[in-house]
Design a protein around this motif. Sequence first.
Motif, short mmCIF file in Angstrom:
data_model
loop_
_atom_site.label_atom_id
_atom_site.label_comp_id
_atom_site.label_asym_id
_atom_site.label_seq_id
_atom_site.Cartn_x
_atom_site.Cartn_y
_atom_site.Cartn_z
N UNK A 118 -14.26 17.08 -2.49
CA UNK A 118 -14.88 16.62 -3.73
C UNK A 118 -14.31 17.39 -4.93
N UNK A 119 -13.94 16.64 -5.95
CA UNK A 119 -13.35 17.22 -7.15
C UNK A 119 -11.84 17.35 -7.10
N UNK A 120 -11.25 17.06 -5.94
CA UNK A 120 -9.79 17.20 -5.77
C UNK A 120 -9.07 15.86 -5.66
N UNK A 121 -9.82 14.76 -5.70
CA UNK A 121 -9.21 13.44 -5.60
C UNK A 121 -8.49 13.06 -6.88
N UNK A 122 -7.79 11.94 -6.86
CA UNK A 122 -7.04 11.54 -8.04
C UNK A 122 -7.95 11.33 -9.25
N UNK A 155 -11.19 5.28 -7.57
CA UNK A 155 -11.30 6.60 -6.95
C UNK A 155 -12.02 6.51 -5.60
N UNK A 156 -13.07 5.73 -5.54
CA UNK A 156 -13.79 5.56 -4.27
C UNK A 156 -12.93 4.83 -3.25
N UNK A 157 -12.19 3.81 -3.69
CA UNK A 157 -11.30 3.08 -2.79
C UNK A 157 -10.21 4.01 -2.25
N UNK A 158 -9.73 4.90 -3.11
CA UNK A 158 -8.71 5.86 -2.66
C UNK A 158 -9.30 6.76 -1.58
N UNK A 159 -10.51 7.25 -1.81
CA UNK A 159 -11.16 8.12 -0.82
C UNK A 159 -11.32 7.40 0.51
N UNK A 160 -11.72 6.12 0.47
CA UNK A 160 -11.89 5.34 1.70
C UNK A 160 -10.57 5.10 2.41
N UNK A 166 0.83 -1.20 0.00
CA UNK A 166 0.00 0.00 0.00
C UNK A 166 0.87 1.26 0.00
N UNK A 167 0.57 2.15 -0.93
CA UNK A 167 1.29 3.42 -1.04
C UNK A 167 0.34 4.40 -1.73
N UNK A 168 -0.33 5.22 -0.93
CA UNK A 168 -1.36 6.10 -1.47
C UNK A 168 -0.80 7.17 -2.40
N UNK A 169 0.42 7.61 -2.17
CA UNK A 169 1.02 8.59 -3.08
C UNK A 169 1.19 7.98 -4.47
N UNK A 170 1.68 6.76 -4.52
CA UNK A 170 1.82 6.07 -5.81
C UNK A 170 0.46 5.77 -6.42
N UNK A 171 -0.50 5.37 -5.59
CA UNK A 171 -1.84 5.08 -6.09
C UNK A 171 -2.47 6.33 -6.71
N UNK A 172 -2.28 7.47 -6.08
CA UNK A 172 -2.83 8.73 -6.60
C UNK A 172 -2.31 8.98 -8.02
N UNK A 173 -1.03 8.80 -8.22
CA UNK A 173 -0.42 9.04 -9.54
C UNK A 173 -0.99 8.09 -10.59
N UNK A 174 -1.14 6.84 -10.22
CA UNK A 174 -1.65 5.84 -11.16
C UNK A 174 -3.11 6.09 -11.52
N UNK A 175 -3.93 6.43 -10.52
CA UNK A 175 -5.35 6.70 -10.77
C UNK A 175 -5.48 7.96 -11.63
N UNK A 176 -4.68 8.96 -11.34
CA UNK A 176 -4.72 10.19 -12.12
C UNK A 176 -4.32 9.92 -13.58
N UNK A 177 -3.28 9.12 -13.78
CA UNK A 177 -2.85 8.78 -15.13
C UNK A 177 -3.92 8.00 -15.88
N UNK A 178 -4.57 7.07 -15.18
CA UNK A 178 -5.66 6.30 -15.79
C UNK A 178 -6.80 7.23 -16.21
N UNK A 179 -7.18 8.14 -15.35
CA UNK A 179 -8.26 9.08 -15.67
C UNK A 179 -7.89 9.93 -16.88
N UNK A 180 -6.64 10.38 -16.92
CA UNK A 180 -6.20 11.18 -18.06
C UNK A 180 -6.22 10.39 -19.36
#
Length: 121
Positions: free
Chosen positions: A107-111, A94-99, A55-69
Motif C-alpha cells: 500500500x502506497x507503493x503502487x503506480x 490503480x485498483x485494476x493495476x493492483x488486481x 497487456x503490459x504492466x510495466x507500461x501501464x505503471x508508467x502511464x498511471x503514474x504520469x496521470x496521477x502526477x
Amino acid sequence: MSETPPEPSANPDFDAMTRDIAEVPAVEVIVTVAVNLMSAAAVKLGLTEEGDAHKDLDEARKLVHALAGLLDATATEISSFHAAPLRDGLKSLQLAFREASLVPDEPGQGPGEKYTGAVYG
C-alpha cells in the motif's frame, strides 16, 4: 480506374496549427491529455475488448503514474467538475493495476500512489 489520394504536404502549415492550439483553453488541453493517458493505461492493463493482447504492466505503471502526477500538479488549475471524474478514473486504474499484478505492490507503493496516497478498493 482508381485515383491515388493526394499526398500529405511536405510542409505542414505550422502557423495554422499554432493558431488552432492557441484557441484551445488550457483546461481542455489538460483534460485531453489526462483522458489519453487513461485510455492508454486501460489498454496496457488489458481492460479493452482485446484483453491481454496488449497487456503490459510495466507500461501501464508508467502511464498511471504520469496521470496521477498530472492530476496532482493541476488540481488547483482545473475545476472539480473536470477533476472529480478524472480522479475516479485514476483510482479505478490503480485498483485494476493492483488486481492485475501477480505480486501486488505494498500500500502506497503502487503506480501514482506517491501522489494519491494508498488506494484501497
